[in-house]
Motif scaffolding. Structure first.
Motif, PDB file in Angstrom:
ATOM      1  N   GLU A  21     -11.853  24.759  -4.312  1.00 44.88           N
ATOM      2  CA  GLU A  21     -12.321  23.696  -5.195  1.00 44.88           C
ATOM      3  C   GLU A  21     -13.181  24.210  -6.343  1.00 44.88           C
ATOM      4  OE1 GLU A  21     -14.254  20.776  -2.817  1.00 44.88           O
ATOM      5  OE2 GLU A  21     -12.405  20.167  -1.826  1.00 44.88           O
ATOM      6  N   SER A  22     -13.378  25.515  -6.444  1.00 44.66           N
ATOM      7  CA  SER A  22     -14.208  26.050  -7.513  1.00 44.66           C
ATOM      8  C   SER A  22     -13.477  25.958  -8.850  1.00 44.66           C
ATOM      9  CB  SER A  22     -14.573  27.509  -7.221  1.00 44.66           C
ATOM     10  OG  SER A  22     -13.426  28.319  -7.337  1.00 44.66           O
ATOM     11  N   CYS A  23     -14.240  25.939  -9.920  1.00 43.40           N
ATOM     12  CA  CYS A  23     -13.656  25.851 -11.256  1.00 43.40           C
ATOM     13  C   CYS A  23     -12.785  27.062 -11.566  1.00 43.40           C
ATOM     14  CB  CYS A  23     -14.756  25.719 -12.306  1.00 43.40           C
ATOM     15  SG  CYS A  23     -15.632  24.162 -12.246  1.00 43.40           S
ATOM     16  N   GLN A  26      -9.413  26.644  -9.753  1.00 44.90           N
ATOM     17  CA  GLN A  26      -8.631  25.592 -10.394  1.00 44.90           C
ATOM     18  C   GLN A  26      -8.050  26.083 -11.712  1.00 44.90           C
ATOM     19  OE1 GLN A  26     -10.904  22.000 -10.795  1.00 44.90           O
ATOM     20  NE2 GLN A  26     -11.027  21.667  -8.596  1.00 44.90           N
ATOM     21  N   SER A  91      -8.249  22.579 -17.441  1.00 50.35           N
ATOM     22  CA  SER A  91      -8.767  22.536 -16.081  1.00 50.35           C
ATOM     23  C   SER A  91     -10.245  22.906 -16.028  1.00 50.35           C
ATOM     24  CB  SER A  91      -7.958  23.482 -15.202  1.00 50.35           C
ATOM     25  OG  SER A  91      -8.500  23.537 -13.918  1.00 50.35           O
ATOM     26  N   VAL A  92     -10.637  23.945 -16.742  1.00 50.63           N
ATOM     27  CA  VAL A  92     -12.041  24.361 -16.741  1.00 50.63           C
ATOM     28  C   VAL A  92     -12.916  23.298 -17.387  1.00 50.63           C
ATOM     29  CG1 VAL A  92     -13.646  26.006 -17.779  1.00 50.63           C
ATOM     30  CG2 VAL A  92     -11.637  26.819 -16.604  1.00 50.63           C
ATOM     31  N   GLU A  94     -12.351  20.077 -17.639  1.00 49.58           N
ATOM     32  CA  GLU A  94     -12.419  18.919 -16.749  1.00 49.58           C
ATOM     33  C   GLU A  94     -13.354  19.197 -15.572  1.00 49.58           C
ATOM     34  OE1 GLU A  94      -9.525  16.219 -13.944  1.00 49.58           O
ATOM     35  OE2 GLU A  94      -9.020  18.298 -14.342  1.00 49.58           O
ATOM     36  N   CYS A  95     -13.283  20.381 -15.025  1.00 51.94           N
ATOM     37  CA  CYS A  95     -14.129  20.737 -13.890  1.00 51.94           C
ATOM     38  C   CYS A  95     -15.602  20.738 -14.285  1.00 51.94           C
ATOM     39  CB  CYS A  95     -13.704  22.100 -13.355  1.00 51.94           C
ATOM     40  SG  CYS A  95     -14.517  22.563 -11.830  1.00 51.94           S
ATOM     41  N   GLU A  98     -16.785  17.158 -14.695  1.00 52.24           N
ATOM     42  CA  GLU A  98     -16.960  16.515 -13.389  1.00 52.24           C
ATOM     43  C   GLU A  98     -18.234  16.998 -12.713  1.00 52.24           C
ATOM     44  OE1 GLU A  98     -13.571  17.183 -10.971  1.00 52.24           O
ATOM     45  OE2 GLU A  98     -12.293  15.835 -12.127  1.00 52.24           O
ATOM     46  N   LYS A  99     -18.498  18.303 -12.774  1.00 46.21           N
ATOM     47  CA  LYS A  99     -19.704  18.830 -12.134  1.00 46.21           C
ATOM     48  C   LYS A  99     -20.960  18.315 -12.825  1.00 46.21           C
ATOM     49  CE  LYS A  99     -17.881  22.935 -10.076  1.00 46.21           C
ATOM     50  NZ  LYS A  99     -18.421  23.316  -8.807  1.00 46.21           N
TER      51      LYS A  99
END
Length: 133
Positions: A21-23, A26, A91-92, A94-95, A98-99
């Motif tokens: 689940e880490s950036c 992903q 992806s990065v 978005e991650c 989210e964080k």
């Protein structure tokens, strides 16, 4: 049945779940998937965009196939690299968003008229350290 409030986020129980689940992971997975999709799209769409037919009409079939394969390979690599970068960057970002949205800040936000742009506010406001237990 009594009403229960949703529980806060729990740390992963499985050993590899936090890594998956880490950036970073992903980004790697979406980059690989994007690159593979780009290779396929490049191979499929090359004949539709090719000027090779006019150039190779007079050549033997073997040379036509060789030149077509080279062009298809270069187009596939180009599409693959582009979609790899697009997938990884999306992806990065978005991650990270989210964080940053998932962080709990203890201090109040400034009044609405003094707030910076929403994204800048999310990414630059430092959160207070969690209370000691």
């Amino acid at each position: 049945m009594p009403f229960t409030f949703p529980t806060p986020w729990q740390p992963p129980v499985e050993p590899g779940q936090a890594f998956r689940e880490s950036c970073t992971m992903q980004a790697i997975v979406s980059g690989v998937v994007g690159g593979g999709a780009g290779l396929v799209l490049g191979a499929v769409l090359t004949p539709l965009n090719s000027q090779l037919q006019q150039e190779t009409e007079h050549l033997p079939l073997r040379e036509q196939m060789r030149r077509g394969g080279r062009e298809m390979g270069s187009q596939s690599r180009s599409w693959g690299k582009n979609l790899l970068v697009i997938g990884a960057v999306f992806s990065v970002s978005e991650c990270f968003v989210e964080k940053s949205r998932g962080r709990v800040c203890d201090r109040p936000l400034p009044p609405a008229r003094a707030r910076p742009a929403p994204v800048r506010c999310l990414l630059t406001l430092p959160c207070a350290p969690p209370p000691a237990v």
